[in-house]
Structures are given as structure tokens and as C-alpha cells.
Motif scaffolding. Structure first.
Motif, PDB file in Angstrom:
ATOM      1  N   UNK A  58       8.542   3.995   1.787  1.00  0.00           N
ATOM      2  CA  UNK A  58       9.776   3.765   2.535  1.00  0.00           C
ATOM      3  C   UNK A  58      11.044   4.096   1.773  1.00  0.00           C
ATOM      4  N   UNK A  59      10.983   4.093   0.460  1.00  0.00           N
ATOM      5  CA  UNK A  59      12.186   4.349  -0.316  1.00  0.00           C
ATOM      6  C   UNK A  59      11.895   5.214  -1.526  1.00  0.00           C
ATOM      7  N   UNK A  60      12.800   5.161  -2.481  1.00  0.00           N
ATOM      8  CA  UNK A  60      12.678   6.004  -3.672  1.00  0.00           C
ATOM      9  C   UNK A  60      11.822   5.364  -4.760  1.00  0.00           C
ATOM     10  N   UNK A  61      11.386   4.121  -4.548  1.00  0.00           N
ATOM     11  CA  UNK A  61      10.542   3.421  -5.516  1.00  0.00           C
ATOM     12  C   UNK A  61       9.287   2.913  -4.816  1.00  0.00           C
ATOM     13  N   UNK A  62       8.135   3.554  -5.040  1.00  0.00           N
ATOM     14  CA  UNK A  62       6.902   3.134  -4.381  1.00  0.00           C
ATOM     15  C   UNK A  62       6.512   1.691  -4.687  1.00  0.00           C
ATOM     16  N   UNK A  63       6.932   1.178  -5.818  1.00  0.00           N
ATOM     17  CA  UNK A  63       6.562  -0.190  -6.201  1.00  0.00           C
ATOM     18  C   UNK A  63       7.054  -1.214  -5.185  1.00  0.00           C
ATOM     19  N   UNK A  64       8.156  -0.934  -4.495  1.00  0.00           N
ATOM     20  CA  UNK A  64       8.652  -1.897  -3.504  1.00  0.00           C
ATOM     21  C   UNK A  64       7.707  -2.004  -2.314  1.00  0.00           C
ATOM     22  N   UNK A  65       6.991  -0.927  -1.993  1.00  0.00           N
ATOM     23  CA  UNK A  65       6.009  -0.966  -0.905  1.00  0.00           C
ATOM     24  C   UNK A  65       4.700  -1.608  -1.349  1.00  0.00           C
ATOM     25  N   UNK A  66       4.518  -1.766  -2.640  1.00  0.00           N
ATOM     26  CA  UNK A  66       3.274  -2.310  -3.175  1.00  0.00           C
ATOM     27  C   UNK A  66       3.398  -3.778  -3.571  1.00  0.00           C
ATOM     28  N   UNK A  67       4.524  -4.405  -3.238  1.00  0.00           N
ATOM     29  CA  UNK A  67       4.747  -5.793  -3.674  1.00  0.00           C
ATOM     30  C   UNK A  67       3.680  -6.750  -3.183  1.00  0.00           C
ATOM     31  N   UNK A  68       3.285  -6.652  -1.933  1.00  0.00           N
ATOM     32  CA  UNK A  68       2.345  -7.630  -1.360  1.00  0.00           C
ATOM     33  C   UNK A  68       0.912  -7.415  -1.836  1.00  0.00           C
ATOM     34  N   UNK A  69       0.499  -6.148  -1.963  1.00  0.00           N
ATOM     35  CA  UNK A  69      -0.894  -5.880  -2.301  1.00  0.00           C
ATOM     36  C   UNK A  69      -1.084  -5.327  -3.709  1.00  0.00           C
ATOM     37  N   UNK A  70      -0.022  -4.941  -4.352  1.00  0.00           N
ATOM     38  CA  UNK A  70      -0.094  -4.487  -5.736  1.00  0.00           C
ATOM     39  C   UNK A  70      -1.055  -3.329  -5.950  1.00  0.00           C
ATOM     40  N   UNK A  71      -1.814  -3.429  -7.039  1.00  0.00           N
ATOM     41  CA  UNK A  71      -2.708  -2.347  -7.416  1.00  0.00           C
ATOM     42  C   UNK A  71      -3.855  -2.150  -6.440  1.00  0.00           C
ATOM     43  N   UNK A  72      -4.234  -3.185  -5.723  1.00  0.00           N
ATOM     44  CA  UNK A  72      -5.342  -3.040  -4.785  1.00  0.00           C
ATOM     45  C   UNK A  72      -5.023  -1.965  -3.746  1.00  0.00           C
ATOM     46  N   UNK A  73      -3.832  -1.997  -3.208  1.00  0.00           N
ATOM     47  CA  UNK A  73      -3.421  -0.989  -2.238  1.00  0.00           C
ATOM     48  C   UNK A  73      -3.348   0.391  -2.885  1.00  0.00           C
ATOM     49  N   UNK A  74      -2.830   0.450  -4.088  1.00  0.00           N
ATOM     50  CA  UNK A  74      -2.720   1.718  -4.807  1.00  0.00           C
ATOM     51  C   UNK A  74      -4.107   2.302  -5.085  1.00  0.00           C
ATOM     52  N   UNK A  75      -5.062   1.445  -5.446  1.00  0.00           N
ATOM     53  CA  UNK A  75      -6.420   1.919  -5.697  1.00  0.00           C
ATOM     54  C   UNK A  75      -7.093   2.412  -4.421  1.00  0.00           C
TER      55      UNK A  75
END
Length: 134
Positions: A58-75
Motif C-alpha cells: 500500500x505504501x513505500x514501506x512494505x513493513x507497514x503492510x506486514x505489521x499484523x502477520x509479520x514474517x509469516x505473511x512474508x514467508x
């Protein structure tokens, strides 16, 4: 595969969230791998920038979209682009989400929504397996 799911469930589950860590180079490498696989770029991209929006963040920092699920979503995203049988699906969804002629205004974030759906299905499946194994 079971061992990987087991580790993801107990280490990276919502009970024990593992947030994205800007100080961990592996976390950024995972992000870059996802970006490169989807876009076909071979050059490393910067950590921050509008290029992340091109793959559904949604923005210029992917980490903000990963706040709720963290690395699990990224994996889950990494699994989708690194699995040979699933990569064509990921590329088709990515291509479709960037098609300007699409009628659906919300299609731009379809890639991340697909990941969220996969995460929910995995959680339901793992809960059922643990319940029936007891």
C-alpha cells in the motif's frame, strides 16, 4: 514440508509474532526476492520507495503492510514465488493486478489478498490437524 509448517506455526504464529526487522538483512533479502521474481528485475531495489506499490504493497514501506502477520505473511509470499508450480499463478495475478483496463478498482492489491487468504486457509488447516492429532 511438515517440519517447515511446524516451525512456521509455533515460531511465527500470531501467538508468537515475528515482526519484520529492518536490522535483519535476511528479511530485506526475502522482500527483494519477491520483488525480483514478480517484476523480472535483476538489480536490487531500495528498501523504501514507490516500487513496492507496483507489487501490491500500500505504501513505500512494505513493513507497514506486514505489521499484523509479520514474517509469516512474508514467508507465504516467498513460497508463492519460489515454488515452480505456483510461480505462474503468482505472475498471472501480478500481471492482472497491474492491468489498467481491468474493471475492478480493487484488483491492485489482489496479490496481497491472495496471500492473506492462503494464510487463513493454512491456519484453519493446521488447527484442524492439531485438534485431530490430540
Amino acid at each position: 514440508l511438515f517440519v517447515c509448517l511446524f516451525v512456521c506455526w509455533f515460531v511465527l504464529s500470531p501467538c508468537h509474532p515475528a515482526p519484520f526487522d529492518n536490522n535483519n538483512p535476511l528479511h530485506f533479502r526475502v522482500l527483494q526476492t519477491i520483488y525480483k521474481k514478480l517484476t523480472g528485475n535483476i538489480i536490487d531495489c531500495p528498501r523504501f520507495g514507490s516500487h513496492w506499490q507496483s507489487i501490491g504493497f500500500q505504501g513505500t514501506d512494505p513493513a507497514t503492510d506486514l505489521r499484523a502477520t509479520g514474517l509469516l505473511s512474508l514467508l507465504h509470499m516467498l513460497h508463492l514465488v519460489e515454488t515452480p508450480d505456483l510461480l505462474p499463478l503468482a505472475l498471472n495475478v501480478f500481471k492482472l493486478s497491474n492491468d489498467e483496463e481491468q474493471v475492478c478498482a480493487y484488483l491492485k492489491n489482489v496479490f496481497l489478498e491472495l496471500i492473506n487468504l492462503k494464510l487463513i486457509c493454512l491456519s484453519i488447516h493446521m488447527h484442524a490437524d492439531i485438534k485431530y492429532a490430540s
